[in-house]
Structures are given as C-alpha cells and as structure tokens.
Design an enzyme around this catalytic site. Structure first.
Site, PDB file in Angstrom:
ATOM      1  N   HIS A 234       0.981   0.866   5.247  1.00 26.55           N
ATOM      2  CA  HIS A 234       1.456   0.950   3.928  1.00 26.55           C
ATOM      3  C   HIS A 234       0.166   0.176   3.100  1.00 26.55           C
ATOM      4  CE1 HIS A 234       3.973  -1.541   0.861  1.00 26.55           C
ATOM      5  NE2 HIS A 234       3.451  -0.691   0.361  1.00 26.55           N
ATOM      6  N   GLU A 237      -2.466   2.848   2.291  1.00 25.89           N
ATOM      7  CA  GLU A 237      -2.078   3.514   0.977  1.00 25.89           C
ATOM      8  C   GLU A 237      -2.386   3.025   0.055  1.00 25.89           C
ATOM      9  OE1 GLU A 237       0.952   3.318  -2.002  1.00 25.89           O
ATOM     10  OE2 GLU A 237       2.006   3.430   0.196  1.00 25.89           O
ATOM     11  N   HIS A 238      -2.445   1.424   0.092  1.00 27.49           N
ATOM     12  CA  HIS A 238      -3.134   0.793  -1.417  1.00 27.49           C
ATOM     13  C   HIS A 238      -4.628   1.035  -1.484  1.00 27.49           C
ATOM     14  CE1 HIS A 238       0.499  -1.556  -2.907  1.00 27.49           C
ATOM     15  NE2 HIS A 238       0.831  -0.942  -1.975  1.00 27.49           N
ATOM     16  N   GLU A 315       4.866  -6.936  -3.771  1.00 29.14           N
ATOM     17  CA  GLU A 315       5.635  -5.870  -3.572  1.00 29.14           C
ATOM     18  C   GLU A 315       6.686  -6.287  -2.630  1.00 29.14           C
ATOM     19  OE1 GLU A 315       5.625  -1.268  -2.108  1.00 29.14           O
ATOM     20  OE2 GLU A 315       3.997  -2.388  -2.296  1.00 29.14           O
TER      21      GLU A 315
END
Length: 1152
Positions: A234, A237-238, A315
């Site tokens: 994750h 992905e950022h 997030e």
C-alpha cells in the site's frame, strides 16, 4: 489507497438491488455503495472494508454472442518495435481501426477493441472510441478538435454544470470518501441534490465522460507484504506518485492532470494494485508517458518517505472508526497463523516508520527492493481508451510501455495456501461492540476459490435467492416478525472476498431490537432456507430467469465513464481469457447444476461463522483486536441450537422459491415522436396541482425511461417533529413496498423514495415496457399508506440509531453545524434526534401523512423512450390517485440564508464519538447572491486552487489525508471553502486553520504571478470538461432533474457557463479572490474536534481517545478558542443566539 467495497448491491451478491432496497439498507446499516479514492467503503462483515471496490455488475448469459475463436493466450499478437511496428500497421492496410473479433462485446457498444502483448510481457487492451465523430479516424488537428467540440456542444453535458444545491453544493468535494457506513444516508432533499452533484462532480473531477483514460493493474498486492513491514504494498502505491527520473517534480503528475482537466487514483488489493487516470484527449499521450514513469523509474526519494508515511497513517486513522474496517480486520485475524489473510494491509506510522527504525530496517531500501521484485512488466495488464484509432493507440503503448522492466521472476502464487479459515476458532459466535448504534448478524462461510467457475457463477445464483425479498424469502419472513430490516448476501469478488486461497459467502442481516433478542432464531431461519435449496437442488427455471433479465441488460448496455471502465477492464485481464475480458465478470455462460450444488452444499451450520454486532455487547467483550481496537468475545454456539443445527431439522413451510417474474420486459421497440423533437425538456402540463417536463430521447436510442416526481408540501418544515415524521413516513413506505416491488427490481426496474427537505421525491427508471406497472404500484401504496404499531416502533427505533450514527461522524457533524449557522429555519440533525427521543406516536404519523397528502404541488420530469401522451398519464395517475388540493400559494424549495457579518467567525465543537481522533476543519468564505457568471468564475478559482491546496496542506504540511477546496452554493448563496480532515493525536484544529490561511495567502501570490498562458490553459480545461458528452441517458436526466427539483429550469446552463468562461481574464480571477479575502470578507470556520493529546477538554485538560465510546447525550459542546486564534476571531458559542441577530439574504436562484 486500500481498496474498499460495499456489499451490496450487491456487488457482493452480484444481484442487482432495487434502489429502495438500497435506501433501506443504507438507512438500516447494511453498506451498499462506496467510492474508492483511498477510502473505506463498506460491506457486510466480513468483507467490510478490505481493499476492493464496488464491482456491482449485471450478469447475463448470451450464448448467441459467444465467439468462435479460442483464447489467444501466449499465441496472441505481440506488438513489435521499430520497423516491425510500421510493418504491422501496413499489413492491416484499410482496416486501420479493426478490432479483435475474439473479444465479445455488447451489441450496444460502439467501441473497437484490440489486444496486444509487448515484448517485455506487458499485456494491453486498446479501446478506440470514435463514436460521435462522424466517421473521423486517426489523429485530428487542433482545428478539427475545435469543430468536434462545437458539434458536441449541443449535447450540453452535465459534467461541470453548476448543480445548484438546495442544501449546499459539494463541488470538488471528497467529504464522503470515508462515509462507508451508509446507514446514515437519510432520504432528504439535501441528499437528493448531493447525489446529483456528486455524480456530476465525480465525472468532472475523476471520471469525466469521453475523456481519454488509462488503467494499469499490477498482479501483486498486499499478500506480498513482508512480515516485518506490514502495509508496504500500500505504501509503495503511494510512493510511486512522488516523482520519477524523467519527471522529478514530486507533485508533477497531479499538477499536469489538474492543468488539463484530468484526475488520477490508485488502490491496493490483496493480489492486485491498480492505477488509473483520465485527461483531455489532446494531452493523453504526454500523460501516458508521465504516468508510465511510475513503473519505469520512480524516484522514491528518502525525503518524501517520511512525509508520505504520514499520509498513509492519516488514511489509517480515518479508517479506524469504521465498523466495516474493524470487522474486516477481526475476520482476517481468524485465519491460520502465517496465512496472508491475517496481515495488516493498511500500514501506518508504527509499521512503516517507528518499528522499522527500532529494528534497524531501512524502509527506503526495502521499498525499492519491493518495487524491483514485484512491479515487473509481465505481471501487468494495461487498458487505454481514447478517440484515436487502434493503430495510433498501439503505437503509443508500444513506444511508451515497452520501457517497463521485466525481471523474469515468477509471479508470487498463494494458491497453495488454501483453507485459511479451517480452524477451531472459525465455527464460533463472535460478539462485537460497534462504533455505531446497530444490531447486525453476519453468517459467513469460507469456500474453496470460485474464480474458475466464473462461467457458471454458482455464488451469484445462490445469492440471488438468498437475497430475494419477495414472498417466501428469508427477509420477507423476518420482516413479518419485525426481526429484520435488510439482508444482503453473496460474494463481492473483491480481493478480500475472492482470491487464490478462498472465496467467501456471507449473509448480513440488519436486526431490529427484537430481532437482536432472537438472533439464534434468525440464524435458524437462514439455515432452514439453505436446507430447502439443498433439498430442491439447483432449479433451471431460476437460472434461466436470471439469464433472461441479465441478457436484456447486457444487450442494451449503456456506456460507462472511461476511467471506471478501463479500471475494471485492466483487472478483468488478469483472470479472464481474451474472449471474456469484457464479459467474464458479468455474464452467466453455462448452467451446470453440479457446480452450483457443490457450492450450495457447503453452506451448512457446522461450517458457519457467526458475528453478532451490537452496542448491547459492551461490557461482555474482553478481547481487543490489535490494529483497530475492536472489542469482541468468542463463544461456542449454545448447546441447544448446536444440537438442533446438527440434527435433521425441519424445513420452514413459509420459505419457498420465488414465483415467475411478471416485470421482465419483452417489448424493446423504440417509440416514434408524437410531438416536435426538442433539445431540452419542455413543460407539457401546467395546472394549479402540478406541472410536467418532458423530453423524448433521440440520442441514446435505448428502450429505457426515467420518471421523477417531486411532491412538494409546506407542512414538512413547520417543526422538527414534522421533519422526523416525514422521515418515518418515507421509510415505512419503502418498507411496505419492499416485498411487492422486489420483482420489478430484479427485472432491472429501479425505484427510490427520498424524504426531501420540502417534499417526497419518487424516482423510477428502467426498461420502459413494464415501468408504468412499478410507478403505479408506488403511487398506490402512497395513496393507501398505513402502518401497524409494530412496524412503526421498529422504524422509529432504527431511526434513532440512524440519526445517532450520522452525528458521531466528524465530517457529517461539521456539515450539520455549518448549515445550521448558514440556513435560517433549518432543523439540525440534533434537533431531529431530540424530537424523536421525546417520543412520537403512530396516531401523529397517520395524521401527518393525511395532511401531507391533502394539499400538494407535484412537479415531474419524464425522459427516455416514452411518448408525451404516456408521460402525461404518469402525472394524471398521481393527481387522480391522491386527489389533493393545490397549494394556496407558491412555495420556495430552498431555505433563506443568513448574511455573515464581516470578520472571521469560529464555531468550535467537540466530536460526539469519544473513540475517534479525527477532526474536521472547514474555512468558508461567503460571497452572497451572485450571478451565473460569478459562479463560473468561482468554479474556475477552485479548479486553480485544487492542486496547490493538496500539495501545500497534504504533501508538504502532512496535515491530513483529505484536503480539498470546494465551490459551495448554499440555497443559491455562493461561497467557497477549504476543508482538512486531521487527527487530534497530531494537530490542534486551530493550527490547521492557520495553515489553511497560510495556504490561501500563498495562493493569492500564486495567481497574481500566473502567466496568461497558464490562465488560458485552465480556462480551456474547464471548458473542455463542460463540453464532454453524456455517456448515457441517466447523466442527461440528472442534469435536467437538478434544474427541475431546484425550480431553476436553466436547462442550457452549461452553454451559459462556457460562454462566461470564454470572457474571463486573469484579472477577473485575481480581483474576485482578493475581494473575498480582503478586510470586509465574511469568513466562517467550523471545527469539529476529535479526541487526542493536541486538543483540550472544556476544563483545559488534554483529551484522549476512548475506543468504542460515544456521547449518549446528543448536544453540541462548544469549546473555547485557544491563544493561537484568540486575537483575530469572533467565537460562536451559541448558534441560535448568533444567527438571530443576523440579516437574511433574499431567496436567490443562479439563473442569470
């Protein structure tokens, strides 16, 4: 973002839910929709908020459309480089846009498709959308593009229209990103208008129709996370967004897209990671090149790592108060030790920063290692869609994406790790304490992976029956006992629900208070129904009925937004063979009763996991899940029930298969015009009782229609009690219709009832053949409305929970506070909650409904494959059936708005969920009663503001995950705002407020220094967005309905806005902004403050999180201003006292 999904609509079940069913589900706590922009959308436990997105699809068997060709697989065409590429183009000759015949598509789909495989192993699907180009092919010149724009302008798209919202316009607003528990979406007019606005703004901001779009799926996700760095996939992905060797600017790609009317997004799933963007066609090739660098040579510099960890952590913090995410993490924890289902996919500051530092782990080095190992071309599937020829797209893709490295290593495979939940801990009862007020029972089975059975879709067949709401269904039985309000079941085909290790089948039931007391009986009813299905075996009649319904939908399939479409297709390329790329997740191809029976026979009590969610569990749960802090307990199934379920228990005679469906359309004739064709809706009926707007479709040419009516009454807003009674009325009416209207729903006829601020809104759509039957059914039930005491009690008790669940969310409380200040005579959610708690009777409801129906003004819009005569019959049926008197005087369908005094006013209140660290800070500038030209200028301003706002407040200052400027029209009064979602564990809200002011000051300097070229580029981008053509009829209807429901009737609004944009100069923009930021500016800050060390209680002591705790007394707690802002603001410590001293602005509509 981690990908989220909603259950429903079953995306989870893959059966299509009726609109009203979705509304009931939303109201009662079953999550039925979601957006996925690093958000947490929801689904019934256990797949509540896992990486995954809403993939609700219609299904269909259409054997006559199957290709004769075979899966090309490794023998498929490989795109060649250099001279070979020219040779390939020359070979095709005149077939320059020839698609692959192997790829099966809908007869209604005008696009052309071609599959290629690059030499580095990347597979690509090219989509040429040359529809509405009047035979043009290839690249057009700029002059041709201008001609094209002029030709399409008459379509008057809604994408960037000024959707004037009666409540307030949430343009460019992402505040619903984490609104994943849709039990709180009440049917109110502000939500009706918000829904219209969200659709238009989502298309403008993220999925603008007929933009060029691309999506790439990497066949690796969070399952590949190393054990010592949870959340690394994750995080990567950022990080790939943060600049590349070729384009090193950290925010360069986002800035490029914003400049040219585009947007981007990404999401991480268990075994896939998806990236997508859209942009104006003219800039598509350059955007592809910039985007491809994510996968060719991203920088991922050390300096950016610490800052982006904060974004990932924010997030995660935003996700923590979500019951969906909490239940998902708990479910994952039940997997066998060492199985990837048990991993912490989100990642946070602890796992990606603090723990690695403590253990001497170099996160930067490991991040690059992960990228090198897993971001390999032969794991990737790419889809591009544009108004270019297939040859042009092939040339671009080959040239750009051939540079992505291929490491030659085998893709990670987790298929050997089957039966993740074959443990003693699974077949138990789990009691869970939720954040929201809700009673819910979820029954879950872990099955072997079902992907290989996609041509049969056994879980879809089962879920269609389990989720049925007609006579003989589980839900029908439970509703009659007043034990349940909604039920959803199935598999959403997200990575968490269906992967290479297992597939889930879950049934989630929202219980009433009484149903909670009888939850074992509820579970028994489910088991009885499943046993009945097992004894009967698969029924070909049922399978063929589903096929027929879905065949109709597939044959007349409407086009979708390009960015959504390419995102879905790039994922479809991973599991499906070439011929099924477009259809594999939609169609039912083969009836194999043995496959269905095998899945069905596994759904037995002995293999089920039960989760009981209720606030009544508090104090009984002594365990706590590690990452989200969910309180829970584990119990064996009670002996008496376990013995019964293990025996050969009796079937329930009230449970049976659904009867044959009378609502399935069979007439798909396109009707002739019976009046002159018009570009916009025309008023064909105008009487004291009502009026009707009508437009016959001649653009999309599909046998469908949209019917919308607004039943307006001044009775609703006379008191808070009346507003609540109206909510109760609308929801009991929806409840009463659920069973009789369900057959229409599954036949692709959809309806929705909305309790608006000023009236009841009825929305019906679908194949026009049987649509009148559904509309008349709704009006009949409205005319003959009644309720039993038991149903009244059930609905009012649930409504208390719904209001409560709305109020405990910082973002919705912040909006409620802002509108309570701005809109005169508005009843806040707290007012409504208090009126409900004070007690209302069935007698008062029936009296209210009688008075409501006695005097109305009805306004309607009918569009689609319907004649004007048929349209007038809809209005006549309403008038005749309800037999009401006209209103004594014309009634405005908006609130009056207070005029804010000059100065900076601050209303700072405490959040109502003590377990939530999240704060919401909105700084709003009121403009006033302005013209359409000024609204368009404000739109342009916010468009200029969006990227630098994100860059300054999120990327550089790391204040929070959600950061956005917003165009606002509050009952016709213009303004703009900047919102930041932050955490009290990191920042004081007044620090954030000051940073917003700092940003606005820097932005003023930025636009002053803007070059004429940069200004004109942004103007052109906004014009292009407004000129985008509608993808399907519903978008045109939404835009027109917005004009009707707000009584503005400016159907050519977009044309006026485009004309205004062409007249603007840079000085117009600068002067407008300065005028609203100067000494006389009217500024309102609303802070909803979470719980954490950076915020103080009323007594001045630091506040702290108290997991699973909310304020039982729903009232605003005003907080004092800290010294940070004390010298420059005017505090609001009593909203009513403050607003009663203010002047009221006149009613205003933005039509000139």
């Amino acid at each position: 973002m981690l990908r989220k999904v909603t259950v429903a609509a079953v995306c989870a079940t893959r059966r299509k839910l009726c609109e009203a069913g979705r509304e009931l589900a939303a109201l009662w706590g079953i999550e039925t929709r979601g957006r996925c922009e690093d958000s947490a959308a929801v689904r019934p436990f256990p797949i509540l908020a896992m990486p995954g997105r809403n993939k609700a699809k219609s299904t269909c068997s259409c054997p006559d459309l199957q290709p004769n060709g075979q899966d090309l697989g490794e023998n498929s065409r490989v795109a060649r480089l250099g001279a070979d590429e020219s040779e390939e183009e020359g070979r095709r000759g005149s077939l320059s846009n020839a698609g692959d015949p192997e790829i099966v598509k809908s007869p209604s789909d005008p696009k052309q498709y071609r599959y290629i495989k690059l030499q580095n192993g990347l597979q690509a699907l090219l989509i040429s959308d040359l529809s509405n180009m009047e035979g043009k092919t290839g690249n057009t010149t700029d002059d041709e593009e201008e001609e094209e724009v002029e030709e399409e302008e008459e379509d008057d798209d809604e994408d960037s229209g000024a959707e004037i919202e009666d409540d307030d316009e949430e343009g460019f607003d992402d505040e619903d990103e984490f609104d994943d528990e849709h039990d709180d979406d009440l049917d109110t007019e502000d939500n009706e208008l918000e829904e219209l606005e969200e659709r238009a703004e989502a298309r403008k901001k993220k999925t603008t129709e007929k933009q060029s779009a691309a999506a790439l799926c990497v066949g690796v996700g969070s399952f590949a996370d190393p054990d010592d760095l949870p959340g690394l996939a994750h995080f990567l992905e950022h990080m790939v967004f943060m600049g590349s060797l070729k384009y090193p600017d950290e925010n360069g790609f986002d800035a490029f897209l914003k400049k040219h009317g585009g947007s981007d997004n990404a999401s991480t799933d268990c075994e896939r990671t998806v990236f997508q963007f859209d942009v104006q066609r003219k800039y598509f090739k350059e955007a592809l090149d910039r985007w491809a660098q994510f996968f060719i040579h991203p920088l991922m510099i050390r300096d950016a790592i610490d800052r982006e960890v904060e974004a990932v952590d924010s997030e995660y913090q935003l996700a923590r108060p979500s019951d969906a995410n909490r239940k998902e993490m708990l479910f994952g924890s039940l997997a066998r030790p060492g199985h990837p289902m048990g991993k912490f996919f989100w990642g946070n500051a602890e796992t990606l920063k603090h723990e690695p530092k403590k253990n001497n782990i170099d996160t930067h080095a490991r991040l690059r290692e992960f990228w090198l190992r897993y971001y390999s071309a032969h794991y990737m599937t790419l889809v591009v869609q544009s108004k270019e020829t297939l040859d042009t797209l092939e040339k671009w893709v080959t040239e750009i994406f051939s540079q992505i490295p291929n490491n030659g290593l085998p893709r990670p495979n987790f298929g050997h790790l089957t039966d993740p939940f074959d443990t003693p801990a699974f077949n138990k009862l789990y009691r869970v304490v939720p954040i929201r007020k809700i009673h819910a029972l979820t029954i879950t089975w872990a099955l072997p992976p079902q992907q290989q059975h996609y041509r049969v879709k056994p879980l879809h067949y089962i879920s269609w029956l389990v989720g049925h709401e007609g006579k003989g269904s589980i839900l029908s039985f439970l509703r009659k006992k007043c034990w349940a309000l909604a039920l959803f079941g199935g598999n959403g085909e997200t990575g968490f629900e269906q992967n290479s290790t297992y597939s889930v089948f879950s049934i989630s039931i929202t219980l009433t208070d009484e149903g909670y007391e009888h939850f074992y009986e509820v579970a028994y009813t489910v088991f009885q129904y499943l046993k009945m299905l097992q004894k009967l075996g698969p029924e070909k009649r049922i399978f063929e009925e589903i096929q027929k319904i879905e065949d109709n939908e597939f044959h007349y399939q409407e086009q979708t937004d390009p960015v959504e479409y390419v995102e879905n297709m790039c994922e479809n390329m991973q599991p499906y063979p070439l011929q099924d790329i477009l259809t594999g997740d939609q169609l039912l191809f083969e009836y194999k009763p043995e496959v269905i029976g095998e899945a069905l026979n596994q759904l037995v009590p002995q293999k089920a996991n039960l989760v009981l969610l209720s606030g009544a569990n508090e104090g009984k749960c002594d365990l706590k899940e590690k990452w989200f802090g969910t309180q829970y307990s584990i119990e064996d199934i009670e002996n008496s029930w376990a013995e019964l379920w293990n025996s050969n228990f009796e079937l329930n005679p009230d449970l049976h298969l659904p009867a044959e469906n009378k609502y399935i359309a069979t007439d798909f004739t396109l009707k002739a015009f019976d009046c002159p064709e018009t570009e916009y809706p025309v008023k064909i009926v105008n009487t004291p009782q009502g009026c009707l707007w009508y437009k016959k479709d001649n653009k999309f040419k599909i046998p469908k229609a949209y019917i919308r009516f607004h039943l307006i009454s001044p009775l609703i807003q006379r008191s808070a009690a009346n507003v609540v009674l109206f909510d109760i009325f609308a929801n009991i009416l929806t409840h009463n219709l659920a069973e009789p209207a369900y057959e229409a729903d599954v036949a692709q006829l959809e309806y929705k009832l909305v309790a608006g601020e000023h009236g009841l809104i009825i929305r019906v759509k679908g194949f026009n053949h049987k649509l009148p039957l559904l509309f008349q059914l709704i009006v009949d039930y409205l005319a003959e409305f009644n309720s039993t005491p038991a149903v009244f009690t059930m609905i009012t008790e649930q409504l208390k929970k719904t209001y409560f669940n709305i109020l405990i969310k910082p973002e919705t409380l912040a909006k409620d506070v802002r509108l309570l200040i701005l809109e005169y005579a508005r009843w806040s959610m707290i007012d409504k909650y208090q009126a409900l708690m004070d007690g209302l009777s069935l007698e008062s409801l029936l009296s209210f409904v009688k008075e409501f129906k006695s005097q109305l003004f009805v306004e309607g819009l009918v569009q689609g494959n319907v004649t004007s005569t048929e349209s007038m019959d809809f209005l006549k049926y309403v008038v005749d059936k309800l037999n009401f008197k006209p209103l004594e005087q014309e009634m405005p369908v908006q609130f009056q708005v207070v005029e804010l005094p000059s100065g900076h006013h601050l209303c700072k209140v405490k959040a109502l969920n003590k377990g939530d660290a999240n704060s919401e800070v909105t700084v709003y500038y009121q403009s006033g009663t302005r013209s359409l030209r000024e609204y368009t200028l404000m739109e342009l301003l916010v468009m200029h503001m969006e990227e630098p706002c994100f860059d300054f407040l999120r990327t550089k200052q790391t204040l929070g995950y959600h950061v956005y400027p917003t165009c606002r029209s509050t009952s016709g009064i213009l303004g703009f705002s900047v919102t930041v979602g932050t955490q009290a564990t990191k920042y004081n809200s007044e620090v954030v407020d000051k940073k917003i002011e700092e940003f606005l000051s820097s932005f003023e300097e930025k636009i002053e220094n803007l070059t004429e070229e940069a200004f004109n580029t942004q103007v052109t981008a906004l014009i292009k967005l407004k000129e985008c053509e509608d993808t399907h009829l519903g978008e045109e209807v939404d835009r027109n309905w917005n004009e009707v429901v707000t009584q503005q009737y400016l159907f050519d609004r977009l044309a006026h806005e485009i004309e205004a944009l062409k007249s603007f100069s840079k000085s117009d923009l600068v002067n407008w902004f300065k005028a609203h930021r100067g000494p006389g500016s009217k500024m309102l800050s609303v802070h909803v403050v979470g719980y954490g060390k950076y915020e103080l209680e009323e007594d001045g002591t630091p506040s702290s999180e108290d997991s699973n705790s909310s304020c039982e007394v729903m009232q605003l707690t005003y907080l004092p201003t800290s010294p940070l802002l004390a010298d420059c603001i005017i505090p609001i410590t009593d909203i009513r006292a403050f607003t009663t001293t203010l002047n009221l602005l006149p009613y205003h509509k933005i039509v000139k």
